[in-house]
Design a protein around this motif. Structure first.
Motif, PDB file in Angstrom:
ATOM      1  N   UNK A  24      36.596  41.611  38.358  1.00 33.90           N
ATOM      2  CA  UNK A  24      37.122  40.556  37.494  1.00 33.90           C
ATOM      3  C   UNK A  24      36.777  39.146  37.963  1.00 33.90           C
ATOM      4  N   UNK A  25      36.160  39.035  39.145  1.00 31.69           N
ATOM      5  CA  UNK A  25      35.895  37.712  39.686  1.00 31.69           C
ATOM      6  C   UNK A  25      37.007  37.270  40.613  1.00 31.69           C
ATOM      7  N   UNK A  26      36.894  36.050  41.137  1.00 30.89           N
ATOM      8  CA  UNK A  26      37.876  35.572  42.113  1.00 30.89           C
ATOM      9  C   UNK A  26      38.319  34.131  41.864  1.00 30.89           C
ATOM     10  N   UNK A  27      37.653  33.422  40.961  1.00 22.92           N
ATOM     11  CA  UNK A  27      37.872  31.976  40.872  1.00 22.92           C
ATOM     12  C   UNK A  27      38.883  31.546  39.806  1.00 22.92           C
ATOM     13  N   UNK A  28      39.142  32.418  38.834  1.00 20.97           N
ATOM     14  CA  UNK A  28      39.965  32.022  37.679  1.00 20.97           C
ATOM     15  C   UNK A  28      41.342  31.514  38.062  1.00 20.97           C
ATOM     16  N   UNK A  29      42.049  32.287  38.884  1.00 14.20           N
ATOM     17  CA  UNK A  29      43.418  31.938  39.258  1.00 14.20           C
ATOM     18  C   UNK A  29      43.521  30.625  40.011  1.00 14.20           C
ATOM     19  N   UNK A  30      42.742  30.467  41.103  1.00 14.74           N
ATOM     20  CA  UNK A  30      42.804  29.199  41.837  1.00 14.74           C
ATOM     21  C   UNK A  30      42.486  27.994  40.948  1.00 14.74           C
ATOM     22  N   UNK A  31      41.498  28.139  40.059  1.00 16.36           N
ATOM     23  CA  UNK A  31      41.150  27.022  39.178  1.00 16.36           C
ATOM     24  C   UNK A  31      42.302  26.698  38.226  1.00 16.36           C
ATOM     25  N   UNK A  32      42.943  27.758  37.712  1.00 15.20           N
ATOM     26  CA  UNK A  32      44.050  27.548  36.765  1.00 15.20           C
ATOM     27  C   UNK A  32      45.246  26.894  37.465  1.00 15.20           C
ATOM     28  N   UNK A  33      45.547  27.356  38.684  1.00 15.58           N
ATOM     29  CA  UNK A  33      46.649  26.749  39.445  1.00 15.58           C
ATOM     30  C   UNK A  33      46.388  25.253  39.614  1.00 15.58           C
ATOM     31  N   UNK A  34      45.137  24.907  39.903  1.00 16.22           N
ATOM     32  CA  UNK A  34      44.767  23.499  40.045  1.00 16.22           C
ATOM     33  C   UNK A  34      44.999  22.728  38.754  1.00 16.22           C
ATOM     34  N   UNK A  35      44.561  23.316  37.626  1.00 16.90           N
ATOM     35  CA  UNK A  35      44.734  22.634  36.334  1.00 16.90           C
ATOM     36  C   UNK A  35      46.208  22.436  36.001  1.00 16.90           C
ATOM     37  N   UNK A  36      47.041  23.450  36.338  1.00 17.76           N
ATOM     38  CA  UNK A  36      48.467  23.362  36.001  1.00 17.76           C
ATOM     39  C   UNK A  36      49.240  22.539  37.029  1.00 17.76           C
ATOM     40  N   UNK A  37      48.602  22.251  38.158  1.00 17.43           N
ATOM     41  CA  UNK A  37      49.271  21.485  39.202  1.00 17.43           C
ATOM     42  C   UNK A  37      50.351  22.282  39.917  1.00 17.43           C
ATOM     43  N   UNK A  38      50.150  23.601  40.054  1.00 19.09           N
ATOM     44  CA  UNK A  38      51.111  24.432  40.787  1.00 19.09           C
ATOM     45  C   UNK A  38      50.371  25.156  41.904  1.00 19.09           C
ATOM     46  N   UNK A  39      51.110  25.545  42.959  1.00 18.63           N
ATOM     47  CA  UNK A  39      50.426  26.212  44.070  1.00 18.63           C
ATOM     48  C   UNK A  39      49.929  27.610  43.708  1.00 18.63           C
ATOM     49  N   UNK A  40      48.828  28.003  44.298  1.00 22.65           N
ATOM     50  CA  UNK A  40      48.397  29.407  44.252  1.00 22.65           C
ATOM     51  C   UNK A  40      49.100  30.089  45.425  1.00 22.65           C
ATOM     52  N   UNK A  41      50.087  30.923  45.108  1.00 20.36           N
ATOM     53  CA  UNK A  41      50.926  31.499  46.163  1.00 20.36           C
ATOM     54  C   UNK A  41      50.252  32.675  46.856  1.00 20.36           C
ATOM     55  N   UNK A  42      49.419  33.391  46.137  1.00 22.29           N
ATOM     56  CA  UNK A  42      48.750  34.544  46.738  1.00 22.29           C
ATOM     57  C   UNK A  42      47.570  34.970  45.897  1.00 22.29           C
ATOM     58  N   UNK A  43      46.589  35.572  46.560  1.00 23.56           N
ATOM     59  CA  UNK A  43      45.422  36.127  45.881  1.00 23.56           C
ATOM     60  C   UNK A  43      45.313  37.579  46.362  1.00 23.56           C
ATOM     61  N   UNK A  44      45.710  38.491  45.504  1.00 28.24           N
ATOM     62  CA  UNK A  44      45.778  39.903  45.897  1.00 28.24           C
ATOM     63  C   UNK A  44      44.564  40.635  45.337  1.00 28.24           C
ATOM     64  N   UNK A  45      43.822  41.286  46.217  1.00 25.21           N
ATOM     65  CA  UNK A  45      42.592  41.937  45.743  1.00 25.21           C
ATOM     66  C   UNK A  45      42.875  43.186  44.912  1.00 25.21           C
ATOM     67  N   UNK A  46      41.891  43.532  44.091  1.00 27.07           N
ATOM     68  CA  UNK A  46      41.902  44.838  43.422  1.00 27.07           C
ATOM     69  C   UNK A  46      41.737  45.880  44.514  1.00 27.07           C
ATOM     70  N   UNK A  47      42.702  46.776  44.640  1.00 27.62           N
ATOM     71  CA  UNK A  47      42.733  47.684  45.781  1.00 27.62           C
ATOM     72  C   UNK A  47      43.287  49.028  45.313  1.00 27.62           C
ATOM     73  N   UNK A  48      42.484  50.075  45.497  1.00 23.90           N
ATOM     74  CA  UNK A  48      42.891  51.405  45.010  1.00 23.90           C
ATOM     75  C   UNK A  48      44.201  51.853  45.639  1.00 23.90           C
ATOM     76  N   UNK A  49      44.474  51.418  46.878  1.00 26.17           N
ATOM     77  CA  UNK A  49      45.717  51.829  47.541  1.00 26.17           C
ATOM     78  C   UNK A  49      46.933  51.229  46.831  1.00 26.17           C
ATOM     79  N   UNK A  50      46.752  50.029  46.263  1.00 29.41           N
ATOM     80  CA  UNK A  50      47.843  49.389  45.529  1.00 29.41           C
ATOM     81  C   UNK A  50      48.129  50.186  44.260  1.00 29.41           C
ATOM     82  N   UNK A  51      47.074  50.591  43.569  1.00 29.16           N
ATOM     83  CA  UNK A  51      47.268  51.368  42.345  1.00 29.16           C
ATOM     84  C   UNK A  51      47.919  52.727  42.657  1.00 29.16           C
ATOM     85  N   UNK A  52      47.424  53.407  43.680  1.00 29.05           N
ATOM     86  CA  UNK A  52      47.988  54.722  44.012  1.00 29.05           C
ATOM     87  C   UNK A  52      49.478  54.596  44.342  1.00 29.05           C
ATOM     88  N   UNK A  53      49.827  53.544  45.096  1.00 27.20           N
ATOM     89  CA  UNK A  53      51.231  53.352  45.464  1.00 27.20           C
ATOM     90  C   UNK A  53      52.080  53.171  44.210  1.00 27.20           C
TER      91      UNK A  53
END
Ligand SMILES: Nc1ncnc2c1ncn2[C@@H]1O[C@H](COP(=O)(O)OP(=O)(O)O)[C@@H](O)[C@H]1O
Ligand SMILES: [Mg+2]
Length: 355
Positions: free
Chosen positions: A293-322
């Protein structure tokens, strides 16, 4: 298809505990649906009456299930809001106090013995909102806080699956007991409704059922208050969500998005919605980031909205399985790339909520 009048007659053979007459005639039955293979309604009562009506809800459900042709039954018990307690006015005249009041209705439905309420929201479903809510709750509890988790996502309540919980909540002294799992106190709309019947969640019923789950659950006690209640909001940014958020006493909101443009546009709408009701937005969480999905969309949007980017969580099969396993990612098999940003998210949230 069963006859609507037959259903009405059936409900009138049950006794309304307040009027002593037929349940239907008592006027508490709202939004009766009789269609194809399903039947259901909302039992709308005063908060003080919830315990008295709980057995009637069960009786009605059993009765409807006995009708030929009916396979899906849902009876929802919701409490109307109680009047606001008088505010402390510190010597000001009533007029002066009224003038100083904001136009938006002030939420009066604060749950007892809960110090902070935060929401995890997104305009769009399927972006990983519940996954963030669950793991944020776990990470906060791993920091030593007492944490509750309320799954109000009627379009797809996922806490029962994600936490491995089931069964209707017990009523004790007129309050629902949350399920205690993985160190959390958990309540899900999925435990109150039969699977997939989201009837009540159209229109104003949504905010009432939400209020019920907030205020009628024994989240904490005087001796052991809950520090943080994390609310997994339904996706959407329409009027229903506006009134829902207005009525919910939120100390902050977190917006979840994937890096994709469609999800970002919805995140923008969610941000505007929280702005309308004056809920402080704590920041944005980007999830499922990576090659797909890419990596830049969220950080750029947080900047535009003037709010912090609190976390960037990768696409991770272990997260889905859990998510499918009933044991939250942070409790089960942890992969460091995703565990670290969840931990940092919780650290920042805790710091803002308890400065
Ligand atoms: N970071 C991630 N990596 C891989 N899969 C994820 C991630 N976050 C969520 N998922 C999976 O994506 C699906 C949707 O996530 P969910 O949290 O239910 O979204 P939402 O609550 O926004 O509808 C689930 O199957 C979940 O396990
Ligand atoms: Mg969800």
């Amino acid at each position: 298809m069963p006859d609507r009048q037959a259903v009405i007659d059936l409900l009138n053979r049950l006794t309304d505990p307040v009027t002593g007459g037929g349940l239907m005639d008592g006027g508490k039955v709202k939004g009766l649906v009789v269609a194809e293979d399903r039947a259901g309604f909302v039992l709308e009562v005063d908060q003080a009456e919830v315990a008295r009506y709980a057995p009637v809800r069960d009786q009605a459900e059993a009765a409807l299930k006995g009708l030929p042709g009916i396979t899906r039954v849902s009876v929802i018990l919701t409490a109307e809001t109680t009047p606001a307690p008088p505010r402390r006015t510190a010597g000001l005249s009533k007029e002066a106090v009224d003038q100083g009041r904001p136009k938006a209705p002030v939420p009066t439905d604060r749950p007892d013995h809960v110090r902070r309420v935060i929401a995890v929201g997104s305009g769009k479903g399927g972006v990983g909102k519940s996954t963030v809510a669950v793991n944020l709750a776990v990470a906060l509890s791993q920091r030593g806080l007492r944490v509750g988790l309320l799954d109000a996502d009627v379009h797809g309540p996922s806490l029962p699956t994600m936490l491995g919980i089931s069964g209707k909540p017990d009523y004790v002294d007129g309050k629902m007991e949350p399920q205690r799992v993985h160190g959390l106190a958990a309540m899900s709309v999925g435990l109150l409704t039969q699977a997939s019947d989201a009837m009540v969640w159209r229109g104003p019923m949504a905010s009432q059922a939400m209020t019920q789950m907030l205020t009628q659950t024994r989240w904490g006690t005087e001796a052991a208050p809950l520090d943080v209640l994390v609310v997994d909001l339904p996706p959407g940014t329409g009027d229903v969500h506006l009134s829902l958020i207005q009525k919910t006493p939120l100390d902050g909101a977190i917006i979840v998005t994937t890096p994709q443009e469609v999800a970002l546009a919805d995140a923008r709408r969610a941000h505007a919605l929280f702005g309308k009701v004056g809920t402080p937005v704590l920041g944005l969480v980007q999830t499922m980031s990576g090659d797909v999905f890419g990596t830049d969309g969220g950080p750029a949007e947080a900047g535009r909205l003037g709010i912090p980017l609190l976390a960037d969580i990768p696409l991770d099969a272990a997260v889905r399985r859990a998510g499918d396993s009933g044991t939250p990612f942070l409790i089960g098999a942890v992969t460091p790339d995703a565990a670290e940003p969840f931990g940092r998210l919780a650290g920042q949230v805790a710091a803002v909520l308890f400065p």
